[in-house]
Design a protein around this motif. Structure first.
Motif, PDB file in Angstrom:
ATOM      1  N   SER A 144       7.746 -56.369 -19.340  1.00 34.36           N
ATOM      2  CA  SER A 144       9.174 -56.569 -19.607  1.00 34.36           C
ATOM      3  C   SER A 144       9.867 -55.328 -20.136  1.00 34.36           C
ATOM      4  O   SER A 144      11.058 -55.354 -20.405  1.00 34.36           O
ATOM      5  N   SER A 145       9.127 -54.249 -20.308  1.00 32.80           N
ATOM      6  CA  SER A 145       9.704 -53.067 -20.940  1.00 32.80           C
ATOM      7  C   SER A 145       9.447 -51.823 -20.098  1.00 32.80           C
ATOM      8  O   SER A 145       8.886 -51.883 -19.019  1.00 32.80           O
ATOM      9  N   ARG A 146       9.836 -50.708 -20.645  1.00 29.92           N
ATOM     10  CA  ARG A 146       9.578 -49.414 -20.009  1.00 29.92           C
ATOM     11  C   ARG A 146       8.184 -48.966 -20.418  1.00 29.92           C
ATOM     12  O   ARG A 146       7.796 -49.089 -21.563  1.00 29.92           O
ATOM     13  N   THR A 147       7.428 -48.410 -19.480  1.00 30.48           N
ATOM     14  CA  THR A 147       6.059 -47.980 -19.775  1.00 30.48           C
ATOM     15  C   THR A 147       5.871 -46.476 -19.685  1.00 30.48           C
ATOM     16  O   THR A 147       4.820 -45.971 -20.049  1.00 30.48           O
ATOM     17  N   ILE A 148       6.866 -45.767 -19.192  1.00 28.24           N
ATOM     18  CA  ILE A 148       6.711 -44.322 -19.065  1.00 28.24           C
ATOM     19  C   ILE A 148       6.785 -43.669 -20.447  1.00 28.24           C
ATOM     20  O   ILE A 148       7.392 -44.203 -21.377  1.00 28.24           O
ATOM     21  N   ALA A 149       6.129 -42.537 -20.593  1.00 28.52           N
ATOM     22  CA  ALA A 149       6.024 -41.881 -21.902  1.00 28.52           C
ATOM     23  C   ALA A 149       7.381 -41.608 -22.538  1.00 28.52           C
ATOM     24  O   ALA A 149       7.553 -41.746 -23.751  1.00 28.52           O
ATOM     25  N   ALA A 150       8.353 -41.228 -21.738  1.00 33.69           N
ATOM     26  CA  ALA A 150       9.677 -40.908 -22.279  1.00 33.69           C
ATOM     27  C   ALA A 150      10.323 -42.100 -22.975  1.00 33.69           C
ATOM     28  O   ALA A 150      11.182 -41.931 -23.848  1.00 33.69           O
ATOM     29  N   ALA A 151       9.915 -43.307 -22.645  1.00 35.22           N
ATOM     30  CA  ALA A 151      10.500 -44.500 -23.254  1.00 35.22           C
ATOM     31  C   ALA A 151      10.185 -44.601 -24.742  1.00 35.22           C
ATOM     32  O   ALA A 151      10.882 -45.296 -25.480  1.00 35.22           O
ATOM     33  N   ALA A 152       9.171 -43.908 -25.203  1.00 37.62           N
ATOM     34  CA  ALA A 152       8.833 -43.929 -26.625  1.00 37.62           C
ATOM     35  C   ALA A 152       9.975 -43.379 -27.485  1.00 37.62           C
ATOM     36  O   ALA A 152      10.057 -43.677 -28.674  1.00 37.62           O
ATOM     37  N   TYR A 153      10.866 -42.636 -26.874  1.00 40.97           N
ATOM     38  CA  TYR A 153      11.948 -41.997 -27.625  1.00 40.97           C
ATOM     39  C   TYR A 153      13.287 -42.706 -27.466  1.00 40.97           C
ATOM     40  O   TYR A 153      14.293 -42.240 -27.987  1.00 40.97           O
ATOM     41  N   THR A 154      13.326 -43.828 -26.784  1.00 41.80           N
ATOM     42  CA  THR A 154      14.603 -44.485 -26.529  1.00 41.80           C
ATOM     43  C   THR A 154      15.129 -45.265 -27.719  1.00 41.80           C
ATOM     44  O   THR A 154      16.278 -45.654 -27.723  1.00 41.80           O
ATOM     45  N   GLY A 155      14.328 -45.496 -28.721  1.00 46.62           N
ATOM     46  CA  GLY A 155      14.791 -46.244 -29.888  1.00 46.62           C
ATOM     47  C   GLY A 155      15.653 -45.430 -30.831  1.00 46.62           C
ATOM     48  O   GLY A 155      16.310 -45.970 -31.705  1.00 46.62           O
ATOM     49  N   GLY A 156      15.650 -44.114 -30.669  1.00 52.24           N
ATOM     50  CA  GLY A 156      16.486 -43.270 -31.508  1.00 52.24           C
ATOM     51  C   GLY A 156      15.866 -42.882 -32.837  1.00 52.24           C
ATOM     52  O   GLY A 156      16.506 -42.250 -33.665  1.00 52.24           O
ATOM     53  N   TYR A 157      14.618 -43.249 -33.063  1.00 55.14           N
ATOM     54  CA  TYR A 157      13.994 -42.948 -34.344  1.00 55.14           C
ATOM     55  C   TYR A 157      13.252 -41.626 -34.375  1.00 55.14           C
ATOM     56  O   TYR A 157      12.878 -41.138 -35.412  1.00 55.14           O
ATOM     57  N   LEU A 158      12.984 -41.075 -33.199  1.00 57.57           N
ATOM     58  CA  LEU A 158      12.196 -39.856 -33.139  1.00 57.57           C
ATOM     59  C   LEU A 158      12.703 -38.988 -31.992  1.00 57.57           C
ATOM     60  O   LEU A 158      12.901 -39.473 -30.887  1.00 57.57           O
ATOM     61  N   SER A 159      12.854 -37.717 -32.268  1.00 52.83           N
ATOM     62  CA  SER A 159      13.313 -36.772 -31.248  1.00 52.83           C
ATOM     63  C   SER A 159      12.161 -36.405 -30.325  1.00 52.83           C
ATOM     64  O   SER A 159      11.020 -36.238 -30.756  1.00 52.83           O
ATOM     65  N   VAL A 160      12.473 -36.228 -29.059  1.00 51.53           N
ATOM     66  CA  VAL A 160      11.474 -35.849 -28.063  1.00 51.53           C
ATOM     67  C   VAL A 160      10.881 -34.466 -28.369  1.00 51.53           C
ATOM     68  O   VAL A 160       9.801 -34.131 -27.895  1.00 51.53           O
ATOM     69  N   ARG A 161      11.535 -33.680 -29.178  1.00 45.75           N
ATOM     70  CA  ARG A 161      11.010 -32.343 -29.493  1.00 45.75           C
ATOM     71  C   ARG A 161       9.666 -32.394 -30.215  1.00 45.75           C
ATOM     72  O   ARG A 161       8.949 -31.412 -30.275  1.00 45.75           O
ATOM     73  N   HIS A 162       9.306 -33.560 -30.752  1.00 43.11           N
ATOM     74  CA  HIS A 162       8.026 -33.702 -31.445  1.00 43.11           C
ATOM     75  C   HIS A 162       6.895 -34.115 -30.516  1.00 43.11           C
ATOM     76  O   HIS A 162       5.761 -34.201 -30.934  1.00 43.11           O
ATOM     77  N   HIS A 163       7.205 -34.345 -29.256  1.00 37.45           N
ATOM     78  CA  HIS A 163       6.189 -34.785 -28.303  1.00 37.45           C
ATOM     79  C   HIS A 163       5.185 -33.660 -28.054  1.00 37.45           C
ATOM     80  O   HIS A 163       5.566 -32.545 -27.768  1.00 37.45           O
ATOM     81  N   SER A 164       3.908 -33.967 -28.170  1.00 34.11           N
ATOM     82  CA  SER A 164       2.904 -32.943 -27.922  1.00 34.11           C
ATOM     83  C   SER A 164       1.901 -33.293 -26.841  1.00 34.11           C
ATOM     84  O   SER A 164       1.370 -32.411 -26.188  1.00 34.11           O
ATOM     85  N   LYS A 165       1.644 -34.605 -26.635  1.00 36.48           N
ATOM     86  CA  LYS A 165       0.617 -34.945 -25.653  1.00 36.48           C
ATOM     87  C   LYS A 165       0.796 -36.371 -25.170  1.00 36.48           C
ATOM     88  O   LYS A 165       1.119 -37.268 -25.945  1.00 36.48           O
ATOM     89  N   THR A 166       0.589 -36.574 -23.873  1.00 33.05           N
ATOM     90  CA  THR A 166       0.570 -37.901 -23.283  1.00 33.05           C
ATOM     91  C   THR A 166      -0.801 -38.086 -22.636  1.00 33.05           C
ATOM     92  O   THR A 166      -1.242 -37.236 -21.878  1.00 33.05           O
ATOM     93  N   ILE A 167      -1.445 -39.189 -22.978  1.00 33.71           N
ATOM     94  CA  ILE A 167      -2.759 -39.465 -22.366  1.00 33.71           C
ATOM     95  C   ILE A 167      -2.761 -40.828 -21.713  1.00 33.71           C
ATOM     96  O   ILE A 167      -1.972 -41.660 -21.969  1.00 33.71           O
TER      97      ILE A 167
END
Length: 167
Positions: A144-167
């Protein structure tokens, strides 16, 4: 010790009793978990139907539990044919369980950003596979939701600039 670190956003949508019942009844054809998540997403998108509030967030509930408990009862009674006493019991159980989450409610919308700046390790978990994604996946066999890694940042609580690794 682990529960001390648990933080719940006040904007998190609550899975109401009728979400569980409807998912268990209707979700078998597409293979849901039966945990009411898809139904809760549907209520989130619907927001309100007529005068009945469908999407109830935990922060709103904990701010006015008596009023919203009655709305949850009305949602349950409308969505599923329950005996009145059975419906009230389900909602009372829901109420007690939701109140237990009060200590974990986090009112600071920047807490993840602060943790990232302090170089704390943050782990985001989600469904795995683009084909399970609600937008890009193989409908109706999607989550029912987004599963791509970028979706982790859609809540507005964390900037994508902190992303370091997707596994």
């Amino acid at each position: 010790p682990l529960l001390r670190r648990l933080k719940i956003s006040p904007y998190a949508t609550l899975i109401q009793p009728h979400h569980l019942l409807l998912d268990q009844k209707e979700g078998t054809e597409v293979g849901t978990t039966g945990n009411g998540i898809g139904q809760a997403y549907a209520s989130q998108a619907l927001r309100q139907q007529g005068t009945l509030l469908r999407n109830i967030r935990i922060g709103d509930y904990l701010g006015n539990p008596e009023h919203l408990e009655e709305i949850i009862l009305a949602n349950l009674q409308e969505a599923t044919p329950q005996e009145s006493s059975d419906a009230r019991q389900l909602v009372q159980k829901f109420h007690q369980q939701t109140l237990q989450l009060t200590p974990y409610l986090c009112q600071d919308p920047c807490f993840l950003e602060k943790w990232a700046r302090e170089n704390k390790t943050l782990f985001m978990e989600g469904a795995n596979a683009v084909m399970l994604d609600a937008i890009t996946g193989d409908v109706p066999f999607v989550t029912s939701s987004r599963t791509i890694a970028a979706a982790a940042y859609t809540g507005g609580y964390l900037s994508v600039r902190h992303h370091s690794k997707t596994i």
